[in-house]
Design an enzyme around this catalytic site. Structure first.
Site, PDB file in Angstrom:
ATOM      1  N   CYS A  45     -59.270  37.098 -13.830  1.00 50.93           N
ATOM      2  CA  CYS A  45     -59.181  37.492 -12.614  1.00 50.93           C
ATOM      3  C   CYS A  45     -59.926  38.184 -11.336  1.00 50.93           C
ATOM      4  O   CYS A  45     -59.722  38.821 -10.692  1.00 50.93           O
ATOM      5  CB  CYS A  45     -57.537  37.643 -12.020  1.00 50.93           C
ATOM      6  SG  CYS A  45     -57.015  39.126 -13.533  1.00 50.93           S
ATOM      7  N   ARG A  69     -27.308  18.086  -0.541  1.00 49.49           N
ATOM      8  CA  ARG A  69     -27.256  19.336  -0.996  1.00 49.49           C
ATOM      9  C   ARG A  69     -27.981  20.260  -1.070  1.00 49.49           C
ATOM     10  O   ARG A  69     -27.549  21.821  -0.701  1.00 49.49           O
ATOM     11  CB  ARG A  69     -25.970  19.448  -2.220  1.00 49.49           C
ATOM     12  CG  ARG A  69     -25.236  18.455  -1.992  1.00 49.49           C
ATOM     13  CD  ARG A  69     -23.923  18.693  -1.426  1.00 49.49           C
ATOM     14  NE  ARG A  69     -22.706  17.715  -1.307  1.00 49.49           N
ATOM     15  CZ  ARG A  69     -23.080  16.597  -0.873  1.00 49.49           C
ATOM     16  NH1 ARG A  69     -23.074  16.615  -0.022  1.00 49.49           N
ATOM     17  NH2 ARG A  69     -20.842  15.816  -0.632  1.00 49.49           N
ATOM     18  N   ARG A  75     -33.249  18.892 -27.834  1.00 48.50           N
ATOM     19  CA  ARG A  75     -33.315  19.369 -27.174  1.00 48.50           C
ATOM     20  C   ARG A  75     -34.309  19.017 -25.918  1.00 48.50           C
ATOM     21  O   ARG A  75     -34.581  19.667 -24.709  1.00 48.50           O
ATOM     22  CB  ARG A  75     -34.823  20.928 -27.513  1.00 48.50           C
ATOM     23  CG  ARG A  75     -36.065  20.525 -28.115  1.00 48.50           C
ATOM     24  CD  ARG A  75     -36.033  21.615 -29.114  1.00 48.50           C
ATOM     25  NE  ARG A  75     -38.115  21.915 -29.464  1.00 48.50           N
ATOM     26  CZ  ARG A  75     -38.030  20.871 -30.430  1.00 48.50           C
ATOM     27  NH1 ARG A  75     -37.015  19.696 -30.914  1.00 48.50           N
ATOM     28  NH2 ARG A  75     -38.580  20.457 -31.524  1.00 48.50           N
ATOM     29  N   ASP A 118     -49.188  15.040 -21.683  1.00 44.30           N
ATOM     30  CA  ASP A 118     -48.941  15.283 -22.561  1.00 44.30           C
ATOM     31  C   ASP A 118     -50.049  14.603 -23.697  1.00 44.30           C
ATOM     32  O   ASP A 118     -50.031  13.454 -23.574  1.00 44.30           O
ATOM     33  CB  ASP A 118     -47.575  15.318 -23.336  1.00 44.30           C
ATOM     34  CG  ASP A 118     -47.310  16.061 -24.495  1.00 44.30           C
ATOM     35  OD1 ASP A 118     -46.245  16.569 -23.788  1.00 44.30           O
ATOM     36  OD2 ASP A 118     -47.053  15.243 -25.397  1.00 44.30           O
ATOM     37  N   CYS A 126     -41.213  27.110 -32.735  1.00 47.47           N
ATOM     38  CA  CYS A 126     -39.883  26.152 -32.657  1.00 47.47           C
ATOM     39  C   CYS A 126     -40.492  25.428 -34.250  1.00 47.47           C
ATOM     40  O   CYS A 126     -39.485  25.089 -34.636  1.00 47.47           O
ATOM     41  CB  CYS A 126     -39.873  25.051 -31.847  1.00 47.47           C
ATOM     42  SG  CYS A 126     -39.609  25.528 -29.515  1.00 47.47           S
ATOM     43  N   PHE A 132     -51.255  29.484 -27.358  1.00 46.31           N
ATOM     44  CA  PHE A 132     -51.022  30.146 -25.837  1.00 46.31           C
ATOM     45  C   PHE A 132     -52.710  29.637 -26.408  1.00 46.31           C
ATOM     46  O   PHE A 132     -53.196  30.546 -24.664  1.00 46.31           O
ATOM     47  CB  PHE A 132     -51.122  31.708 -26.537  1.00 46.31           C
ATOM     48  CG  PHE A 132     -50.118  32.128 -26.050  1.00 46.31           C
ATOM     49  CD1 PHE A 132     -49.554  33.188 -25.048  1.00 46.31           C
ATOM     50  CD2 PHE A 132     -49.204  32.286 -26.765  1.00 46.31           C
ATOM     51  CE1 PHE A 132     -48.492  33.380 -24.565  1.00 46.31           C
ATOM     52  CE2 PHE A 132     -47.531  32.787 -26.442  1.00 46.31           C
ATOM     53  CZ  PHE A 132     -47.437  33.642 -25.151  1.00 46.31           C
ATOM     54  N   LYS A 165     -45.006  10.900 -24.809  1.00 45.11           N
ATOM     55  CA  LYS A 165     -44.097  11.845 -24.127  1.00 45.11           C
ATOM     56  C   LYS A 165     -43.773  11.088 -22.174  1.00 45.11           C
ATOM     57  O   LYS A 165     -43.141  10.711 -22.001  1.00 45.11           O
ATOM     58  CB  LYS A 165     -43.901  12.889 -24.542  1.00 45.11           C
ATOM     59  CG  LYS A 165     -43.875  13.687 -25.711  1.00 45.11           C
ATOM     60  CD  LYS A 165     -43.470  15.088 -26.580  1.00 45.11           C
ATOM     61  CE  LYS A 165     -42.754  14.811 -27.442  1.00 45.11           C
ATOM     62  NZ  LYS A 165     -42.794  16.262 -28.383  1.00 45.11           N
TER      63      LYS A 165
END
Length: 371
Positions: free
Chosen positions: A275, A38, A97, A86, A214, A158, A112
């Site tokens: 960059c 598919r 979740r 992790d 979270c 971050f 994990k």
């Protein structure tokens, strides 16, 4: 992985071994075509695109909510090699979740990536899955990322994202950022030599710190699935070379009030240390910086990065004299008489759970682990 037409039979007589090998090879190719049929019917991918996916090496950093959805998509799409990284283990609060985990993973205190690898290998046994239990730091980031065709962000802070940003731009590897909290999420694609980088997006502050997480304001599962799926589709575009279809901006979604913004990425800043100036500041951190105690936001946990590896068996024998100890091959968990908990990893990291006081955490570390 050959997904093209079966090879033509040789002229003349074949011996039985040749026939068996050819039949087995044809059967394997047929099974592969059936598995991805598919996906290959989708014209922008096709057979040639599937062959490119099959030889790609993808790195997913962070196997929490975003990372599990991303890794699930990558495994089902048939990536050749999937490296998942992790530092943490599965807890009950993850199950709402983080789609690859279940109650048994919580009971077994599985890291994990180990729990994820168990699930993903059952989903697709044909791909190579490399689970790495590690905290990504300036010391090991390049080694963990080298060889990747693409890096996907499943992290929750971050500082780590900026580190990944620097490594990817130094090594010339596309980096797909994603973040989600509450009912809001955002994602962007950064490609060295083509786009600006995450530091340019964040602006002169470059920290990205101080926002909600979270663990402080919660999160609903659908925003996780949406953002991670958007990251996954951009990964597919990069793998098959669909450069004309790549998203060029920062997509921001709020799904409770149904709001969406698609913003152009800023131009590359001439003063950007990543960059433009090629300085990669997150990679310049001193070797001891990641060993300092840090509070994990909203988790009542302090992480201390040790300067030496930990022998879990020896440490279990030591701690069992005064603590209740649970251990598996990947970590050791100790309930302290004082009420806090220690979680020890072989790489030297220790989580002090039950406090956000750095001094208190360091005291417990010194008391039970030693300097």
């Amino acid at each position: 992985m050959d997904l093209d037409q079966p090879s033509s039979t040789r002229s003349g007589l074949n011996n039985n071994d040749d026939e068996h090998r050819e039949a087995a090879g044809g059967g394997e190719r047929s099974a592969q075509r059936e598995r991805y049929s598919r996906q290959m019917l989708f014209p922008p991918i096709g057979i040639s695109g599937q062959q490119k996916i099959a030889v790609a090496t993808i790195v997913v950093v962070g196997m929490g909510a975003l990372g599990t959805v991303i890794a699930n998509h990558m495994a089902r799409a048939g990536v050749g090699k999937l490296r998942i990284i992790d530092r943490d283990y599965v807890e009950r609060s993850n199950l709402q979740r983080q789609m690859l985990y279940d109650e048994e993973d919580v009971q077994q205190v599985r890291p994990k990536v180990i729990a994820a690898e168990r699930k993903l290998s059952r989903i697709n046994s044909d791909i190579t899955i490399e689970p790495i239990v590690s905290h990504v730091t300036a010391d090991n980031a390049e080694a963990l990322i080298t060889g990747a065709d693409l890096v996907l962000d499943g992290t929750d802070n971050f500082q780590t994202r900026l580190l990944l940003n620097d490594v990817c731009f130094k090594l010339g590897i596309p980096f797909i950022y994603g973040g989600a909290v509450s009912s809001h999420g955002m994602t962007a694609v950064f490609i060295p030599g083509q786009t600006s980088c995450l530091r340019c997006l964040l602006g002169s502050g470059d920290s990205g710190s101080g926002g909600d997480t979270c663990d402080t304001v919660g999160v609903i599962s659908p925003i996780i699935d949406i953002i991670a799926s958007l990251q996954a589709v951009e990964a597919l575009k990069i793998m098959v070379g669909a450069t004309g279809a790549q998203r060029q901006g920062l997509l921001s979604l709020e799904i409770w009030q149904h709001q969406m913004m698609d913003l152009k990425l800023p131009p590359q800043r001439t003063s950007c240390p990543t960059c433009s100036l090629k300085q990669y500041p997150s990679l310049q951190a001193s070797g001891s910086e990641h060993q300092r105690p840090v509070t994990l936001c909203g988790r009542e946990t302090v992480q201390i990065g040790g300067n030496r590896s930990i022998n879990l068996q020896h440490m279990a024998e030591r701690l069992e004299r005064s603590c209740t100890v649970t251990r598996n091959p990947y970590l050791l968990k100790a309930e302290l008489p004082e009420g806090e908990r220690l979680v020890l990893f072989p790489d030297g990291r220790v989580l002090v759970q039950g406090t956000e006081d750095l001094a208190r955490a360091q005291t417990l570390y010194d008391r039970y682990i030693g300097s």
